[in-house]
Design a protein around this motif. Structure first.
Motif, mmCIF file in Angstrom:
data_model
loop_
_atom_site.group_PDB
_atom_site.id
_atom_site.type_symbol
_atom_site.label_atom_id
_atom_site.label_comp_id
_atom_site.label_asym_id
_atom_site.label_seq_id
_atom_site.Cartn_x
_atom_site.Cartn_y
_atom_site.Cartn_z
ATOM 1 N N SER A 1 -11.674 9.744 -7.426
ATOM 2 C CA SER A 1 -12.302 8.523 -6.907
ATOM 3 C C SER A 1 -13.532 8.098 -7.700
ATOM 4 O O SER A 1 -14.449 7.484 -7.156
ATOM 5 N N THR B 1 -3.599 5.212 1.478
ATOM 6 C CA THR B 1 -4.032 4.587 0.233
ATOM 7 C C THR B 1 -5.110 3.538 0.457
ATOM 8 O O THR B 1 -5.293 2.645 -0.358
ATOM 9 N N GLY B 2 -5.821 3.639 1.547
ATOM 10 C CA GLY B 2 -6.909 2.715 1.772
ATOM 11 C C GLY B 2 -6.417 1.336 2.171
ATOM 12 O O GLY B 2 -5.380 1.178 2.783
ATOM 13 N N GLY C 1 -5.767 -1.481 0.152
ATOM 14 C CA GLY C 1 -5.325 -2.414 -0.869
ATOM 15 C C GLY C 1 -3.983 -2.072 -1.466
ATOM 16 O O GLY C 1 -3.391 -1.027 -1.175
ATOM 17 N N ASP D 1 -7.931 0.231 -4.112
ATOM 18 C CA ASP D 1 -8.995 0.995 -3.454
ATOM 19 C C ASP D 1 -9.732 1.927 -4.408
ATOM 20 O O ASP D 1 -10.543 2.747 -3.963
ATOM 21 N N THR D 2 -9.462 1.860 -5.712
ATOM 22 C CA THR D 2 -10.166 2.550 -6.802
ATOM 23 C C THR D 2 -9.813 4.028 -6.923
ATOM 24 O O THR D 2 -10.415 4.731 -7.739
ATOM 25 N N ARG E 1 0.806 -1.226 0.000
ATOM 26 C CA ARG E 1 0.000 0.000 0.000
ATOM 27 C C ARG E 1 0.838 1.274 0.000
ATOM 28 O O ARG E 1 0.345 2.356 0.334
#
Length: 390
Positions: free
Chosen positions: A174, A130-131, A133, A154-155, A109
């Protein structure tokens, strides 16, 4: 220009599949590789000797057995430096234009900014920012490579400032509804591919966003720009590559196997190209004459068919199409490794049976951004093979 299909070097040393390869910027010939063993390696593909042969180094590596005495082999490139800070697999690499720095990202990440000479990290971006993932792709952007752009599981697409001290991204996008799989940058535009089947273009100066729907059900996994930025090669999980006109979004050309979509690999006695499950990279190379892609099939037989059999070898393949006509220009065999490598790499599963060996050729890079004389390919064998002209 004929397609450069001669193996001129192999880059050894990885202890697992190679997920990312990139050349040094400009006309340089150094190659960076990133693999599942959490390491990044810098190579000079120019060999120190004529052939690998059966040197003591080759025997010690386990690639050559005593039964392969005096077997000619592809020359071995020189390992210059190893970079080890990642805690998980390395998935993406990019070099700065001055070749003094590079960036990497992966399963931890985090985006790492490296100093090439000292092998130390200059900055780290992400982590908890970065969330939840992995970071699938990373590249430089901005004047003097002052920015780094990343995208992942995380898209979210994030823009980082390499010159500042903030740990937060300058901008975040996002809009994607699934993982970001590839990113390319052209001037102030950031182009991001997503597994949701869309390619989104963001102008970081004006804030304008455009979306191209590539496939309703198949994820987009690869992007490659022409040098003038007018056309974009898009790879998707429907076994098709598409060349798009960026001005109006129309498809200029489609590249695929010369078989009907309903044909299965068992129905034909010749190789077919499929990309339906894995993130396989594609690019524009040969001074924009060829479209080149890896191959997720990863298993060939002695009679040329793809259906695995007792005669199967673990060699992989690279496909090349003529960019203008869309016709297949070449299919190039990518060897598993030096003589004896396929035998020594066998592994046994928990059920006591030997696991199938598949040389999936998933990552590619072409020297000088597609304008050089050679390209390299890596994948599940852990060996990177460099191809050049005959």
């Amino acid at each position: 220009m004929s397609f450069p299909d001669k193996p001129v070097a192999q880059l050894l040393g990885s202890n697992g599949p190679v997920h990312a390869v990139t050349y040094s910027a400009g006309s340089g010939t150094y190659i960076l590789t990133g693999s599942s063993d959490r390491s990044i390696r810098l190579y000079n593909p120019q060999p120190t000797t004529g052939t690998l042969g059966t040197s003591a180094k080759a025997k010690d590596s386990g690639f050559i057995t005593s039964s392969t005495t005096r077997t000619p082999a592809i020359p071995e490139g020189r390992l210059i430096q190893t970079y080890a800070e990642h805690g998980y697999e390395v998935l993406s690499l990019a070099c700065a234009t001055d070749n003094a720095r590079f960036v990497s990202s992966g399963g931890d990440r985090t985006v790492f900014l490296w100093d090439v000479t000292t092998a130390q990290t200059l900055r780290r971006f992400g982590g908890s920012s970065t969330g939840g993932g992995r970071v699938n792709c990373v590249t430089f952007a901005g004047d003097g490579d002052s920015l780094v752009v990343s995208g992942g599981f995380d898209t979210v697409v994030r823009v980082w400032d390499t010159r500042g001290t903030s740990t937060k991204p300058l901008q975040s996008f996002s809009e994607a509804r699934d993982a970001i799989s590839a990113i390319v940058v052209m001037g102030s535009e950031v182009i991001a591919a997503s597994v949701d089947g869309r390619v989104r273009t963001y102008d970081v100066r004006t804030g304008k966003q455009t979306t191209d729907v590539i496939s309703g059900s198949a994820g987009v996994t690869s992007l490659s720009l022409t040098r003038d930025g007018r056309s974009l090669l898009v790879g998707a999980l429907d076994s098709k590559l598409r060349l798009l006109d960026r001005e109006n979004g129309t498809c200029l050309r489609t590249y695929s196997s010369d078989v009907d979509e309903t044909t299965t690999t068992q129905d034909v006695p010749f190789p077919v190209w499929r990309n339906e499950e894995l993130r396989v990279q594609s690019l524009i190379g040969g001074r924009e004459r060829f479209v080149v892609a890896g191959d997720e099939m990863g298993t060939a037989t002695n009679d040329g068919a793809i259906k695995p059999s007792k005669n199967a070898t673990p060699d992989g393949r690279v496909w090349a199409w003529d960019l203008l006509t869309g016709r297949v220009a070449a299919t190039v065999t990518v060897p598993w490794g030096p003589p004896g490598a396929a035998t020594s790499s066998r592994s046994i599963g928990r059920d006591g049976r030997e696991k199938e060996r598949r040389n999936v050729t998933s990552c590619l890079a072409w020297q000088d951004g597609g304008w050089g004389d050679q390209f390299c390919v890596g994948g599940t064998s852990g060996v990177v093979t460099v191809f050049g002209p005959r």
